[in-house]
Design a protein around this motif. Structure first.
Motif, PDB file in Angstrom:
ATOM      1  N   THR A  94     -31.321   2.333  13.174  1.00  0.00           N
ATOM      2  CA  THR A  94     -31.596   1.364  13.014  1.00  0.00           C
ATOM      3  C   THR A  94     -32.693   0.965  11.941  1.00  0.00           C
ATOM      4  N   SER A  95     -32.433  -0.580  11.348  1.00  0.00           N
ATOM      5  CA  SER A  95     -34.236  -0.595  10.801  1.00  0.00           C
ATOM      6  C   SER A  95     -34.619  -1.013  11.442  1.00  0.00           C
ATOM      7  N   ASP A  96     -34.872  -0.807  12.775  1.00  0.00           N
ATOM      8  CA  ASP A  96     -35.874  -1.846  14.007  1.00  0.00           C
ATOM      9  C   ASP A  96     -36.019  -0.554  14.269  1.00  0.00           C
ATOM     10  N   SER A  97     -35.614   0.639  14.289  1.00  0.00           N
ATOM     11  CA  SER A  97     -36.326   1.929  14.910  1.00  0.00           C
ATOM     12  C   SER A  97     -37.498   2.321  13.845  1.00  0.00           C
ATOM     13  N   ALA A 141     -40.239  -0.282  14.026  1.00  0.00           N
ATOM     14  CA  ALA A 141     -41.576   0.024  15.331  1.00  0.00           C
ATOM     15  C   ALA A 141     -42.142   1.274  14.402  1.00  0.00           C
ATOM     16  N   LEU A 142     -41.417   2.473  14.276  1.00  0.00           N
ATOM     17  CA  LEU A 142     -42.180   3.663  13.047  1.00  0.00           C
ATOM     18  C   LEU A 142     -43.110   3.278  12.509  1.00  0.00           C
ATOM     19  N   ASN A 143     -43.091   2.451  11.839  1.00  0.00           N
ATOM     20  CA  ASN A 143     -43.896   2.320  10.949  1.00  0.00           C
ATOM     21  C   ASN A 143     -45.192   1.811  11.581  1.00  0.00           C
ATOM     22  N   SER A 144     -45.297   0.235  12.196  1.00  0.00           N
ATOM     23  CA  SER A 144     -45.597  -0.131  12.985  1.00  0.00           C
ATOM     24  C   SER A 144     -46.919   1.079  13.953  1.00  0.00           C
ATOM     25  N   LEU A 145     -46.441   2.201  15.024  1.00  0.00           N
ATOM     26  CA  LEU A 145     -46.970   2.064  15.475  1.00  0.00           C
ATOM     27  C   LEU A 145     -47.836   3.515  14.877  1.00  0.00           C
ATOM     28  N   SER A 146     -47.381   3.992  13.151  1.00  0.00           N
ATOM     29  CA  SER A 146     -48.163   4.225  12.250  1.00  0.00           C
ATOM     30  C   SER A 146     -49.467   3.782  12.000  1.00  0.00           C
ATOM     31  N   VAL A 147     -49.213   2.311  11.544  1.00  0.00           N
ATOM     32  CA  VAL A 147     -50.540   1.674  11.587  1.00  0.00           C
ATOM     33  C   VAL A 147     -51.593   1.397  12.160  1.00  0.00           C
ATOM     34  N   ARG A 148     -50.918   1.213  14.306  1.00  0.00           N
ATOM     35  CA  ARG A 148     -51.538   1.458  14.544  1.00  0.00           C
ATOM     36  C   ARG A 148     -52.464   2.680  15.363  1.00  0.00           C
ATOM     37  N   LEU A 149     -51.383   4.430  15.599  1.00  0.00           N
ATOM     38  CA  LEU A 149     -52.387   5.118  15.741  1.00  0.00           C
ATOM     39  C   LEU A 149     -53.183   5.631  14.252  1.00  0.00           C
ATOM     40  N   GLY A 150     -53.354   4.813  13.241  1.00  0.00           N
ATOM     41  CA  GLY A 150     -54.541   4.900  11.720  1.00  0.00           C
ATOM     42  C   GLY A 150     -56.107   3.903  12.210  1.00  0.00           C
ATOM     43  N   GLY A 184     -57.835   5.819  14.812  1.00  0.00           N
ATOM     44  CA  GLY A 184     -57.757   7.787  14.266  1.00  0.00           C
ATOM     45  C   GLY A 184     -57.619   8.044  14.853  1.00  0.00           C
ATOM     46  N   ARG A 185     -55.908   7.869  15.383  1.00  0.00           N
ATOM     47  CA  ARG A 185     -55.244   9.279  15.259  1.00  0.00           C
ATOM     48  C   ARG A 185     -54.628   9.535  13.892  1.00  0.00           C
ATOM     49  N   ARG A 186     -54.797   8.925  13.236  1.00  0.00           N
ATOM     50  CA  ARG A 186     -54.005   9.611  11.609  1.00  0.00           C
ATOM     51  C   ARG A 186     -52.938  10.001  11.759  1.00  0.00           C
ATOM     52  N   GLU A 187     -53.349  11.854  11.878  1.00  0.00           N
ATOM     53  CA  GLU A 187     -52.180  12.544  11.770  1.00  0.00           C
ATOM     54  C   GLU A 187     -50.789  12.434  12.852  1.00  0.00           C
ATOM     55  N   GLU A 188     -51.127  11.904  13.893  1.00  0.00           N
ATOM     56  CA  GLU A 188     -49.755  11.060  14.287  1.00  0.00           C
ATOM     57  C   GLU A 188     -49.464  10.142  14.008  1.00  0.00           C
ATOM     58  N   GLY A 189     -49.861   9.139  13.043  1.00  0.00           N
ATOM     59  CA  GLY A 189     -50.026   8.018  12.523  1.00  0.00           C
ATOM     60  C   GLY A 189     -48.663   9.145  11.204  1.00  0.00           C
ATOM     61  N   GLU A 212     -41.344  10.412   9.646  1.00  0.00           N
ATOM     62  CA  GLU A 212     -39.998   9.892  10.420  1.00  0.00           C
ATOM     63  C   GLU A 212     -39.314   8.870   9.768  1.00  0.00           C
ATOM     64  N   ALA A 213     -40.402   7.526  10.023  1.00  0.00           N
ATOM     65  CA  ALA A 213     -39.775   5.865   9.536  1.00  0.00           C
ATOM     66  C   ALA A 213     -39.236   6.009   7.762  1.00  0.00           C
ATOM     67  N   ALA A 214     -39.935   6.995   7.148  1.00  0.00           N
ATOM     68  CA  ALA A 214     -39.229   7.030   5.658  1.00  0.00           C
ATOM     69  C   ALA A 214     -38.217   7.697   5.372  1.00  0.00           C
TER      70      ALA A 214
END
Length: 63
Positions: free
Chosen positions: A3-6, A9-18, A21-26, A32-34
């Motif tokens: 879904t667009s929501d998922s 959410a993955l994009n937001s998670l990426s930003v927060r992980l970055g 300092g958890r850039r690789e996980e981000g 995955e969002a892409a």
């Protein structure tokens, strides 16, 4: 289900992980969002070509 929501959410998670300092996980999360966006776009195009109502998918992509 993708879904667009998922995707958002993955994009937001990426930003927060970055940000912590958890850039690789981000990077994994944003990749995955892409992938989700590509699937939604492909489905929307396929439905448009088949003449079926694609408004639900178009709406999902804009959310």
């Amino acid at each position: 289900m993708i879904t667009s929501d998922s995707r958002m959410a993955l994009n937001s998670l990426s930003v927060r992980l970055g940000a912590v300092g958890r850039r690789e996980e981000g990077l994994v999360a944003v990749q995955e969002a892409a992938g989700h966006y590509r699937v939604l776009a492909k489905l929307s195009r396929a439905m448009a070509r088949s003449g079926k109502e694609a408004s639900g998918l178009a709406f999902a992509r804009t959310r």
